[in-house]
Scaffold this active site. Structure first.
Site, PDB file in Angstrom:
ATOM      1  N   TYR A 149      -1.640  -7.398  17.027  1.00 14.13           N
ATOM      2  CA  TYR A 149      -1.665  -6.435  15.769  1.00 14.13           C
ATOM      3  C   TYR A 149      -2.859  -5.627  16.191  1.00 14.13           C
ATOM      4  O   TYR A 149      -2.982  -4.425  15.839  1.00 14.13           O
ATOM      5  CB  TYR A 149      -1.743  -7.238  14.634  1.00 14.13           C
ATOM      6  CG  TYR A 149      -2.046  -6.306  13.485  1.00 14.13           C
ATOM      7  CD1 TYR A 149      -1.197  -5.555  12.903  1.00 14.13           C
ATOM      8  CD2 TYR A 149      -3.306  -6.447  12.735  1.00 14.13           C
ATOM      9  CE1 TYR A 149      -1.204  -4.786  11.607  1.00 14.13           C
ATOM     10  CE2 TYR A 149      -3.539  -5.816  11.581  1.00 14.13           C
ATOM     11  CZ  TYR A 149      -2.425  -4.890  10.962  1.00 14.13           C
ATOM     12  OH  TYR A 149      -2.760  -4.258   9.863  1.00 14.13           O
TER      13      TYR A 149
ATOM     14  N   LYS B  63      -3.581  -1.570  16.284  1.00 12.34           N
ATOM     15  CA  LYS B  63      -4.435  -0.711  15.326  1.00 12.34           C
ATOM     16  C   LYS B  63      -5.470   0.086  16.087  1.00 12.34           C
ATOM     17  O   LYS B  63      -5.848   1.186  15.778  1.00 12.34           O
ATOM     18  CB  LYS B  63      -5.012  -1.653  14.547  1.00 12.34           C
ATOM     19  CG  LYS B  63      -4.219  -2.567  13.489  1.00 12.34           C
ATOM     20  CD  LYS B  63      -3.713  -1.387  12.400  1.00 12.34           C
ATOM     21  CE  LYS B  63      -2.189  -1.324  12.545  1.00 12.34           C
ATOM     22  NZ  LYS B  63      -1.545  -0.323  11.675  1.00 12.34           N
TER      23      LYS B  63
ATOM     24  N   ILE C 245       0.799  -1.222  -0.047  1.00 10.05           N
ATOM     25  CA  ILE C 245       0.053  -0.043  -0.130  1.00 10.05           C
ATOM     26  C   ILE C 245       0.849   1.122   0.197  1.00 10.05           C
ATOM     27  O   ILE C 245       0.508   2.361  -0.786  1.00 10.05           O
ATOM     28  CB  ILE C 245      -0.834   0.040   1.237  1.00 10.05           C
ATOM     29  CG1 ILE C 245      -1.824  -1.108   1.019  1.00 10.05           C
ATOM     30  CG2 ILE C 245      -1.738   1.435   1.347  1.00 10.05           C
ATOM     31  CD1 ILE C 245      -2.590  -1.308   2.651  1.00 10.05           C
TER      32      ILE C 245
END
Length: 322
Positions: free
Chosen positions: A202, A206, A48
């Site tokens: 993770y 986030k 990305i």
């Protein structure tokens, strides 16, 4: 034979329906040009981040690829310069797993670059291990590294306003939690080192991305800097490179069939960086190039403030006043 054809047709129809209604994301329609502007994109040597950097370069921006791997980042910079026709694309070394590296990057950037208009906190990791400073790698890279980087560059962003800070979070923030005693060095966001534990860590990181953006917006209220967090979509990238080989092999066919490619996954990042008129939505969370509601924990201002203060304590940073 007719039954088999019907079955194949039904399967194809189901695939198209699921792909276009669930997995295929919206596109950033902004036509904004960025000539004379400078952008930093972390983790832009692949996935990305590279797709984001390429789009910004095509719009005329000077783009800094802030990456750990010199070889892959220089290859990405060469590719972006060739594809965009923009020679103002360069690599600067940044290892978000090391506070020393983050400080060195910021010092070099501030000494050599006259302006900063867009900071995109894109890099993310999921896997076992600890940073150079002893923190769980997901917490250290995904949150703390970007927290320190943003604070070190805020003065430059304010000088060049209107400017933006865009942080790539994830829908998985809804599964995250904050256990502050586990944020200390040499501790883990969750106990254990299995794939499931890495995924949980993770998710927690986030959530911290969302909370960081919310508190940053509160502290920057009334300034020319706005900030946004986002879910990029379900994207086929190298994020899971630290997963076990068997799990990666299991995921590949599904990812190829359904997940967005990096260009598709960059669209909401670009929307938050470029879209005109979203300044009043500073601190908010986006997905599919549109405003979205975050999970309940992501709306907790007291939790966001506590995370900010904990993060400051890790590096004795000066408090950014409201």
């Amino acid at each position: 034979m007719s039954a088999l054809l019907c079955l194949v047709a039904a399967a194809l129809f189901s695939y198209v329906l699921v792909y276009y209604s669930v997995f295929r994301g919206a596109r950033c329609s902004s036509s904004v040009k960025l000539n004379g502007k400078t952008a930093i994109v972390t983790g832009s040597n692949t996935g990305i981040g590279r797709a984001t950097a390429l789009d910004l370069a095509k719009r005329g921006a000077r783009v800094i690829l802030a990456c750990r791997s010199k070889a892959s980042a220089e290859a990405a910079a060469f590719h972006i310069r060739r594809e965009s026709g923009n020679n103002q694309v360069l690599f600067m070394h940044l290892d978000l797993a090391s506070f020393q590296s983050v400080r060195c990057f910021a010092e070099t950037f501030l000494r050599t670059e006259p302006r900063l208009d867009i900071l995109i906190n894109n890099a993310g990791v999921m896997g076992p291990g600890h940073t150079a400073d002893g923190f769980c790698v997901a917490f250290g890279v995904n949150h703390l590294g970007h927290f320190l980087l943003t604070n070190l560059l805020l003065e430059k962003l304010q000088q060049c306003g209107p400017s933006r800070v865009v942080t790539v979070a994830a829908l998985l923030h809804r599964c995250g939690s904050a256990d502050f005693p586990l944020l200390a060095p040499k501790r883990d966001l969750v106990s254990g080192q299995s794939t499931w534990h890495n995924v949980r860590a993770y998710c927690n990181s986030k959530l911290f991305n969302v909370l960081f953006t919310r508190e940053l917006a509160n502290r920057l209220e009334g300034t020319s800097v706005t900030c946004y967090s986002l879910h990029p979509g379900v994207v086929h990238t190298e994020l899971g490179r630290s997963m076990s080989l068997w799990l990666q092999l299991l995921m590949i066919p599904f990812a190829k069939a359904f997940f967005l490619d990096p260009e598709g996954g960059s669209q909401t990042t670009l929307y938050c960086a470029l879209q005109e008129g979203i300044e009043p939505l500073s601190g908010r969370y986006f997905a599919n190039c549109a405003l979205q509601q975050v999970g309940a924990k992501g709306r907790d201002d007291a939790l966001a403030k506590k995370l900010w203060e904990w993060s400051l304590l890790t590096r004795n940073l000066p408090l950014l006043s409201k």
